[in-house]
Design an enzyme around this catalytic site. Structure first.
Site, short mmCIF file in Angstrom:
data_model
loop_
_atom_site.label_atom_id
_atom_site.label_comp_id
_atom_site.label_asym_id
_atom_site.label_seq_id
_atom_site.Cartn_x
_atom_site.Cartn_y
_atom_site.Cartn_z
N CYS A 54 9.05 -2.34 -1.00
CA CYS A 54 9.51 -0.97 -1.07
C CYS A 54 8.77 -0.20 -2.17
O CYS A 54 7.99 -0.77 -2.93
CB CYS A 54 11.02 -0.94 -1.32
SG CYS A 54 11.48 -1.56 -2.97
N ALA A 57 9.31 -1.57 -5.60
CA ALA A 57 8.53 -2.80 -5.83
C ALA A 57 7.10 -2.46 -6.24
O ALA A 57 6.51 -3.12 -7.11
CB ALA A 57 8.53 -3.67 -4.58
N ARG A 88 5.74 -11.92 -9.62
CA ARG A 88 4.30 -11.90 -9.33
C ARG A 88 3.48 -12.76 -10.28
O ARG A 88 2.27 -12.74 -10.24
CB ARG A 88 3.77 -10.47 -9.38
CG ARG A 88 4.27 -9.61 -8.24
CD ARG A 88 3.37 -8.42 -8.02
NE ARG A 88 2.13 -8.76 -7.38
CZ ARG A 88 0.97 -8.15 -7.59
NH1 ARG A 88 0.87 -7.18 -8.48
NH2 ARG A 88 -0.12 -8.49 -6.95
N HIS A 186 2.93 2.59 -6.08
CA HIS A 186 1.69 2.56 -6.87
C HIS A 186 1.30 3.98 -7.29
O HIS A 186 0.94 4.23 -8.44
CB HIS A 186 0.54 1.96 -6.05
CG HIS A 186 0.80 0.60 -5.51
ND1 HIS A 186 0.21 0.13 -4.36
CD2 HIS A 186 1.59 -0.41 -5.96
CE1 HIS A 186 0.62 -1.10 -4.12
NE2 HIS A 186 1.46 -1.44 -5.08
#
Length: 558
Positions: A54, A57, A88, A186
């Site tokens: 999403c 995230a 991650r 991002h």
């Protein structure tokens, strides 16, 4: 092996007409000479079982998360904060006694009361509490879906807390539903970092050749390998956005001479904005794969126009290749001709093809989770991309040259000389240009599609993410998890390449996979068909008839 067109039709066959029409645009038989238009950055069809994440995230888990001394508070239910907690494997080595907040999962833990009456009061309390305990240099607030739905104004809270505490407090409206994938997160993170962090410390690093490494997140130690290699050459990395990086390094990222971009999708926004505001040019690099690493080193040296640096780069490449060559040749003798498919992340589905090709393997199919068309087809098609409603949800920052800090790193004459020597800036040609003609490119691959691809094409290995790793392996195919590397890595630069070659050798040549029976080879298989069910009296009569025909099991005397 059937041709890609036949496989494409087989993958699409199971879908109803409307879904088939949309998915057909996202499956392309490649032509590197003239890459066809691919459907990308579009909403996932509900129920298709996607690998995507999403918006939250993408912002919290990818770009912001690895800044190890930036204290980050998730405003929302605890599940969202927990999801972004060390998923991650962003490794860090804090220096100078700096705090490391990567081990913490900080959340406002919104309950029903805050959902109904608002959570701003609890957010203020959380920021004060975090500051009193940790005394961080800066605090980031990251929103989750309920925050956007109820209308909590996290930006006003951030401004209040910044004035009260005397530190930088910044907020990110990265509600999970805000974009079609983590790519939107991002972009939101890029905007926030550019507006609120970069450019707040004008003290440059004392080094002859300075760069930023953008879009490198130090999964499994990748950034450490790249940094070590660059230091051998005499190139200094001021900041890595955002692997093993501290807040102060990001603050002075605008002081470097060159920006280099690894993951194009997650960070190209900052690269573009820094060029406009500060005059820093950027180039695309790839430190995944031996030949790609050598090519990237040479391009960086060419930019700086220093013969001393060029000579040192060639010396380092020769040393590293001498160590790597026997490992590469041995693994190639065992892996040559084997087939791989890669469906993961942004640039990873592109970059890791180089590692497989290094050892003679064929990449027969690949695709991204969250790419846009330019990641597939190259930046040349950017003017043709239409801005859709989902993209309009994300703030577009108007950027102008900074009246004080703008300083072109190259004169027009230097730029012309570089161009005449074949040097290009912003030169990402996309993944499809480097794949073979006839390979199948699949955007946002679904569970059904990856299962049928394995059944029909029988690749020797799949490179994918954690969400489908074990689904793949239950089909008798090894899966190299390229999202967070499980417990492997690093895979970047020359040392990382050796690690990857040897790991792939072990995975594809072990005999264990022949003992795994995939679902389509099991007998009997579960089958079903649609049957008309009568209503009313006839249904009751049929039920009574079936009951009379069904024998009753005898009781066990024990």
């Amino acid at each position: 092996m059937p041709d890609a067109g036949a496989l494409r039709e087989e993958l699409l066959k199971a879908y109803p007409p409307k879904t088939r029409k949309k998915r057909a645009k996202q499956m392309i038989v490649n032509d590197p000479e003239t890459p066809p238009e691919i459907g990308a950055n579009t909403r996932t069809i509900p129920g298709i079982i996607t690998q995507r994440g999403c918006t939250y995230a993408g912002c919290r888990g990818v770009v912001m998360g690895p800044i190890y001394d930036l204290l980050q508070i998730t405003h929302g239910p605890i599940g969202c904060g927990y999801y972004a907690w060390l998923t991650r494997r962003n490794l860090s080595r804090p220096t100078d006694g700096r705090p490391n907040f990567l081990q913490y999962s900080m959340s406002t833990d919104m309950q029903e009361e805050q959902i109904i009456f608002g959570g701003e009061k609890k957010l203020r309390q959380a920021v004060r509490e975090a500051y009193d305990i940790f005394k961080p240099k800066a605090i980031a607030i990251l929103a989750t879906c309920p925050v956007g739905l109820i209308g909590d104004d996290i930006h006003s809270v951030a401004r209040e807390m910044k004035a009260e505490l005397g530190i930088n407090v910044l907020a990110f409206s990265c509600e999970g539903y805000k974009g079609v994938s983590q790519s939107a997160g991002h972009h939101i993170a890029n905007n926030g970092v550019f507006k609120n962090i970069i450019g707040t410390n004008d003290e440059p690093d004392d080094a002859e050749f300075t760069i930023n490494m953008l879009g490198e997140y130090n999964i499994g130690g990748d950034a450490w390998e790249i940094d070590t290699l660059l230091r051998k050459c005499g190139i200094h990395v001021t900041s890595t956005l955002s692997g093993d990086v501290n807040y102060d390094q990001v603050c002075r990222a605008h002081t470097v001479q060159l920006n280099t971009v690894m993951c194009h999708r997650s960070i190209n926004y900052i690269a573009e904005m820094m060029e406009i505001k500060y005059g820093i040019p950027w180039i695309k690099v790839n430190f995944i794969g031996a030949d790609s690493t050598a090519k990237s080193l040479r391009k960086i040296a060419q930019y700086f126009e220093s013969q001393k640096l060029k000579d040192r780069v060639e010396e380092v490449i020769a040393q590293e290749m001498a160590v790597l060559r026997p490992i590469r040749e041995h693994v190639t003798s065992r892996c040559k001709g084997k087939k791989a498919a890669i469906f993961v992340g942004g640039s990873r589905a592109h970059h890791y093809q180089d590692l497989f090709r290094d050892i003679g393997m064929e990449v027969i199919s690949a695709g991204y989770e969250f790419a846009h068309r330019d990641d597939y087809e190259g930046r040349a098609i950017l003017p043709t991309i239409k801005v859709d409603a989902d993209t309009r949800n994300i703030e577009e920052i108007h950027v102008e040259a900074d009246p004080v800090r703008y300083k072109p790193r190259k004169t027009p004459e230097q730029l012309q000389a570089l161009a005449e020597g074949g040097f290009t800036f912003k030169d990402y040609e996309g993944m499809m240009k480097e794949m073979r003609k006839g390979d199948l490119v699949i955007d946002d691959i679904s569970h059904h599609e990856i299962e049928k691809l394995i059944e029909i094409w029988k690749p020797d290995i799949i490179g994918s993410g954690i969400k489908d790793k074990y689904v793949v392996e239950k089909m008798g195919v090894p899966c190299k998890q390229l999202h967070s590397y499980d417990y492997g890595g690093p895979y970047a630069a020359f040392t990382g390449a050796a690690n990857f070659y040897q790991e792939i050798d072990r995975m594809v040549n072990t005999k264990i996979w022949k003992f795994v029976v995939p679902p389509w080879e099991k007998h009997p298989q579960l089958e079903a068909s649609l049957v008309h069910r009568p209503k009313g009296a006839q249904a009751k009569a049929d039920a009574r008839s079936l009951a009379r025909q069904t024998p009753v099991a005898e009781a066990d005397p024990q």
